[in-house]
Design an enzyme around this catalytic site. Structure first.
Site, short mmCIF file in Angstrom:
data_model
loop_
_atom_site.label_atom_id
_atom_site.label_comp_id
_atom_site.label_asym_id
_atom_site.label_seq_id
_atom_site.Cartn_x
_atom_site.Cartn_y
_atom_site.Cartn_z
CD GLU A 1 -11.01 11.74 -4.59
OE1 GLU A 1 -10.84 11.41 -5.78
OE2 GLU A 1 -12.11 12.20 -4.18
CG HIS B 1 -19.37 14.03 -7.84
ND1 HIS B 1 -18.37 14.94 -8.08
CD2 HIS B 1 -18.78 13.02 -7.14
CE1 HIS B 1 -17.23 14.50 -7.58
NE2 HIS B 1 -17.47 13.34 -7.00
#
Length: 384
Positions: free
Chosen positions: A223, A324
Site C-alpha cells: 500500500e 509518516h
C-alpha cells in the site's frame, strides 16, 4: 447484532508483536507468516497470493454480496542506492516520507551475508567539526547517509560486508505504550490497523458472532507504494471497508479519540451509501466519531477502484499525530474502530441489488435531491 466488546490487551499485544517485525514494502514475508498463523489460530481459512497478500475468509449466511475489510502490512523504509567512497551508504526512501524524520533513526540493512545495524545521519553530523553548518544543511535524502556499525571505512569494505545496491533498509519503530493510553512509535501506519482487524476477529470468534454474508479479511503488502488492494478482491465482494490512519494536523478534523470517518481522499469521495451506513452505526452503537477529508492521502481502497473493481468503498481511520514520522495514537481510537468493524460486518445487507454484478434499475440506490424530495420509494434502497 450490536458492537462487540473488544479485548484491549489482545489488541495492544498484537500491535507490539507486529511492530517488532520489520516489514518495509518489498520485505514482508516474515510479517505475512506471523499474521497468517494468528488468523489460522483464530479459526479462519487463510490463502496467500503469489507475493504474499493475505485473504482470510470467515463464512457468513451466504457468499453473494460479500464484504471485505482491509489494511496493509507493509511500512515505510529505504533501499541502498549507492555504496559511498567514505564507507557509508546513500539511501532512497520506500514510500513517501521525509528525510527530516530519517535523521537520527536506527536501522538495519538486510544483505545476503547477514543483517547489519546502523544509524541514518546528516552528511554534516558533528557540531565539533562543522559548527553551525549542522543547522544549515538542506533537508533531503541526498543530504543523509547510513553509517553501518561494522568495519566499513570505504566502498571496498562495504562490498566485503555483502551490502549491495537495492538492499532493503528497515527503520526501527522504537515503540512506547504509555499508561494513559497513548502509543508512540514509527510504523503505526498501518500496523495499528492490522491489530484493529485482529482484535475485531478475536471478538467475533469469542462471541460466536454470525454475519449475513461472507467476510473477507484482507491484508495487503504494498500500500505504501500505491498498489494496495489492486489484485486481491474477488468478484463476489460488493463492499470494502479500509482501515488506515487519519491525520490529526492543523486544518484537519481527525482525532486521536474515536473513529474518524473519511469522506474523501485525493482520489475522490468514498461511496455515499456505505459511508452513511458507517456513520449511522456509530450513532446507533454510541461510538464516538468525526468526519474528515484528506487531500494528500490514498489508501487500499483507491488502488482497488483504479484497478477496475466495481466495489463500494469506505475508509475509517485512527487519528495519528505526525503521520509518516514518529507517530502518536491513542488506544481509544483503536478500540472504537474495532467496535465499529464488528457492528458493520454483523449488520444486515440493505442493498440486495449488490449481489449481482449487473442489474436493472429496480432496487438501485437513491440519493436525496430536489426531484426525489428525499422520498425513498419501495423500488430503491438508501444505504449499504
Amino acid at each position: 447484532m450490536p458492537r462487540l466488546a473488544i479485548d484491549s490487551h489482545y489488541l495492544t499485544d498484537q500491535l507490539k508483536a507486529l511492530l517488532a517485525i520489520a516489514s518495509p514494502t518489498g520485505y514482508t514475508d516474515t510479517v505475512v507468516r506471523h499474521v497468517a498463523k494468528e488468523l489460522e489460530r483464530l479459526g479462519l481459512k487463510v490463502e496467500l497470493t503469489r507475493r504474499g497478500a493475505i485473504s482470510a475468509l470467515r463464512q457468513g449466511s451466504r457468499r453473494a454480496s460479500a464484504r471485505a475489510v482491509v489494511s496493509h502490512l507493509d511500512t515505510l523504509g529505504a533501499q541502498v542506492k549507492r555504496l559511498k567512497e567514505n564507507g557509508r551508504v546513500e539511501l532512497v526512501p520506500i514510500g513517501n516520507w521525509s528525510a527530516r524524520f530519517a535523521e537520527g533513526a536506527r536501522a538495519q540493512v538486510f544483505s545476503d551475508k547477514g543483517i547489519y545495524r546502523g544509524t541514518i545521519l546528516p552528511l554534516k553530523a558533528s557540531g565539533h567539526t562543522f559548527n553551525d553548518e549542522i543547522d544549515t544543511l538542506p533537508i533531503g535524502w541526498q543530504y543523509v547517509e547510513l553509517r553501518i556499525d561494522a568495519l566499513s571505512r570505504d566502498e571496498r569494505e562495504l562490498a566485503k560486508l555483502g551490502i549491495e545496491v537495492g538492499d532493503t533498509v528497515a527503520i526501527d519503530p522504537q515503540p512506547e505504550f504509555l499508561d494513559n493510553g497513548y502509543i508512540v512509535s514509527r510504523h503505526l501506519d498501518n500496523k495499528a490497523g492490522v491489530a484493529v482487524m485482529l482484535a475485531a476477529i478475536e471478538a467475533m470468534e469469542r462471541e460466536g458472532a454470525s454475519t449475513p454474508v461472507d467476510i473477507h479479511w484482507l491484508f495487503t503488502i504494498a500500500e505504501e507504494v500505491g498498489v494496495g488492494a489492486a489484485s486481491i478482491l474477488t468478484p463476489d465482494v460488493a463492499s470494502m471497508l479500509a482501515i488506515d490512519n487519519g491525520t490529526t494536523a492543523p486544518g484537519q478534523n481527525s482525532s486521536e479519540f474515536g473513529v474518524t470517518v473519511a469522506m474523501a481522499d485525493q482520489t475522490g469521495p468514498f461511496d455515499f451509501h456505505l459511508t452513511k451506513k458507517l456513520v449511522r452505526l456509530c450513532v446507533e452503537e454510541d461510538i464516538r466519531y468525526q468526519k474528515d477529508v484528506f487531500r494528500y492521502y490514498r489508501s487500499d481502497s483507491a488502488s482497488a477502484i483504479e484497478a477496475g473493481h466495481d466495489v463500494r468503498t469506505a475508509l475509517i481511520t485512527f487519528g495519528v499525530d505526525a503521520s509518516h514520522g514518529y507517530e502518536r495514537i491513542h488506544i481509544h481510537a483503536l478500540r472504537s474502530l474495532a467496535e465499529l468493524v464488528t457492528a458493520y460486518v454483523t449488520s444486515p445487507v440493505e442493498i440486495e441489488r449488490d449481489r449481482n454484478l449487473h442489474a436493472g434499475l429496480k432496487g438501485f440506490t437513491r440519493q436525496p435531491n430536489d426531484e426525489a424530495k428525499q422520498d425513498f420509494s419501495e423500488d430503491s434502497e438508501p444505504a449499504e
